[in-house]
Write a protein that holds these residues in place. Sequence first.
Motif, PDB file in Angstrom:
ATOM      1  N   VAL A   3       0.269  -1.226   3.629  1.00  0.00           N
ATOM      2  CA  VAL A   3       0.466  -2.665   3.814  1.00  0.00           C
ATOM      3  C   VAL A   3       0.278  -3.351   2.471  1.00  0.00           C
ATOM      4  O   VAL A   3      -0.665  -3.049   1.730  1.00  0.00           O
ATOM      5  N   ILE A   4       1.193  -4.267   2.168  1.00  0.00           N
ATOM      6  CA  ILE A   4       1.077  -5.102   0.978  1.00  0.00           C
ATOM      7  C   ILE A   4       1.175  -6.556   1.414  1.00  0.00           C
ATOM      8  O   ILE A   4       2.007  -6.903   2.252  1.00  0.00           O
ATOM      9  N   VAL A   7      -4.871   5.167  -2.694  1.00  0.00           N
ATOM     10  CA  VAL A   7      -4.697   5.931  -3.928  1.00  0.00           C
ATOM     11  C   VAL A   7      -4.860   7.427  -3.703  1.00  0.00           C
ATOM     12  O   VAL A   7      -4.914   8.203  -4.669  1.00  0.00           O
ATOM     13  N   THR A   8      -4.906   7.863  -2.453  1.00  0.00           N
ATOM     14  CA  THR A   8      -4.962   9.297  -2.177  1.00  0.00           C
ATOM     15  C   THR A   8      -3.573   9.905  -2.336  1.00  0.00           C
ATOM     16  O   THR A   8      -2.563   9.205  -2.330  1.00  0.00           O
ATOM     17  N   ALA A   9      -3.519  11.225  -2.460  1.00  0.00           N
ATOM     18  CA  ALA A   9      -2.250  11.906  -2.748  1.00  0.00           C
ATOM     19  C   ALA A   9      -1.215  11.718  -1.644  1.00  0.00           C
ATOM     20  O   ALA A   9      -0.009  11.662  -1.917  1.00  0.00           O
ATOM     21  N   PRO A  68      -1.711  -2.378  -2.780  1.00  0.00           N
ATOM     22  CA  PRO A  68      -1.498  -1.774  -1.454  1.00  0.00           C
ATOM     23  C   PRO A  68      -2.805  -1.406  -0.772  1.00  0.00           C
ATOM     24  O   PRO A  68      -3.810  -1.102  -1.416  1.00  0.00           O
ATOM     25  N   ARG A  69      -2.755  -1.451   0.536  1.00  0.00           N
ATOM     26  CA  ARG A  69      -3.830  -0.963   1.392  1.00  0.00           C
ATOM     27  C   ARG A  69      -3.220  -0.019   2.414  1.00  0.00           C
ATOM     28  O   ARG A  69      -2.039  -0.134   2.727  1.00  0.00           O
ATOM     29  N   LYS A  95       3.348   5.175  -1.670  1.00  0.00           N
ATOM     30  CA  LYS A  95       3.161   4.634  -3.016  1.00  0.00           C
ATOM     31  C   LYS A  95       4.130   3.492  -3.286  1.00  0.00           C
ATOM     32  O   LYS A  95       5.275   3.489  -2.823  1.00  0.00           O
ATOM     33  N   LEU A  96       3.649   2.544  -4.087  1.00  0.00           N
ATOM     34  CA  LEU A  96       4.501   1.429  -4.497  1.00  0.00           C
ATOM     35  C   LEU A  96       5.477   1.853  -5.590  1.00  0.00           C
ATOM     36  O   LEU A  96       6.645   1.495  -5.580  1.00  0.00           O
TER      37      LEU A  96
END
Length: 396
Positions: free
Chosen positions: A306-307, A67-69, A286-287, A73-74
């Motif tokens: 990775v999802i 969740v960092t900038a 996501p990770r 992103k999904l």
Amino acid sequence: MKHRSAGPLGPLPKFLGQYVAAEGHIPDGIDLVPFFTPAGDKMWLVCDYALARRVLTDKRFSRAEAVTAHAPKLNDAQPVPNSMMSMDGADHSRLRRVVTKAFTTGRTTAMAPAIERLADRHLDAMEASGPGTDLIEGLAAPLPLAVLCSLLGVPTEDSTRFRDWVEVLFDISASTPQEKARRRLELIDYMADLIDAKRRRPEDDLLTSMIEAHEQGELSMGELLTMGLTLLMAGYETVVGQLGLSVHALLSDPAAYADLRDRPEELAPTVEELLRLTPSTPISFPRVAVEPVPLGSVTVQAGEGVIVSLLHGNRDGTTFTDPEGLDPQGHDAAHLTFGHGVHRCLGAPLARLQVRIVLERLVRRFPTLRLASGPEAVVWKDGLGTRGLSRLQVEW
């Protein structure tokens, strides 16, 4: 006796759907593949059961980094860093402790009689208006909504206000960024007002307990607000989807429905099989790798996303015998529908209980239940990170 789960998978996130054959089954040989998200970023999709369990427990794959900038992103939604779902380590444990006691097996079991009464009330209304109805509108949507309102302490008269809002928390491509932002702000405003009302008039509910934890310094105001939204996300939309998908899968195979009706002792393993075959949440959050990590045939580099495809992992033929068949005897391996490891879904016992109660009562009250005919009888939701039905017309 085994039965084939004949219900179609329905719409999937585009990047996931391309790894499902046209006839709806999961092809063999897929373990880890690159894909591009709706936001245009490259990520890795894990489709293998064993690799999925590794990713879901390996601390080198971070939820906080995702969740960092700068993270891939999904979708185009703004990440929420103060969510329990976006934290690792001590911060995640701190927030999880605040709500864990509400979802213990004992606390969940104690809720069963109230859920049974709710289910019976909705089934009474179905029977009175029959011999046909939309099962989503008549049962699958209002039941978990009422359960969630009771648990959190949401006033009954407010419950329908946030039904449409909650979908935005799962929205991948169903609406524009502006629409997602507007609906999210409306939901945040509602939750903030509800917290203020609970602070002035405390009650015996989970939201009041969370407010007390905030006042004792266990979580910030922002974390309190986000946790309320997180519980809405986990407790409503996913359960509505799971109820509809489970009933749809059974009715798509009349022999399986009849078998459950005639052998009620197989209810518990059948529920687990339906959770495995028809997860309302087909993908993990996501990770991001914090260092190079060998995974399957590749090395995931630091900073790569990775999802996990929970859907593929649940149908991995190397782990599950006849992976796409519904086996009322169940399997030895645990499915991934509620995740795995420290981020495993807190509400799993409550979701499982609701599915069990609904199926138990449906087969007893409506032994001849069947899908209605016509193209509009089954309508799928699309563009979300979850799977579900907006209409499931049934007859008896």
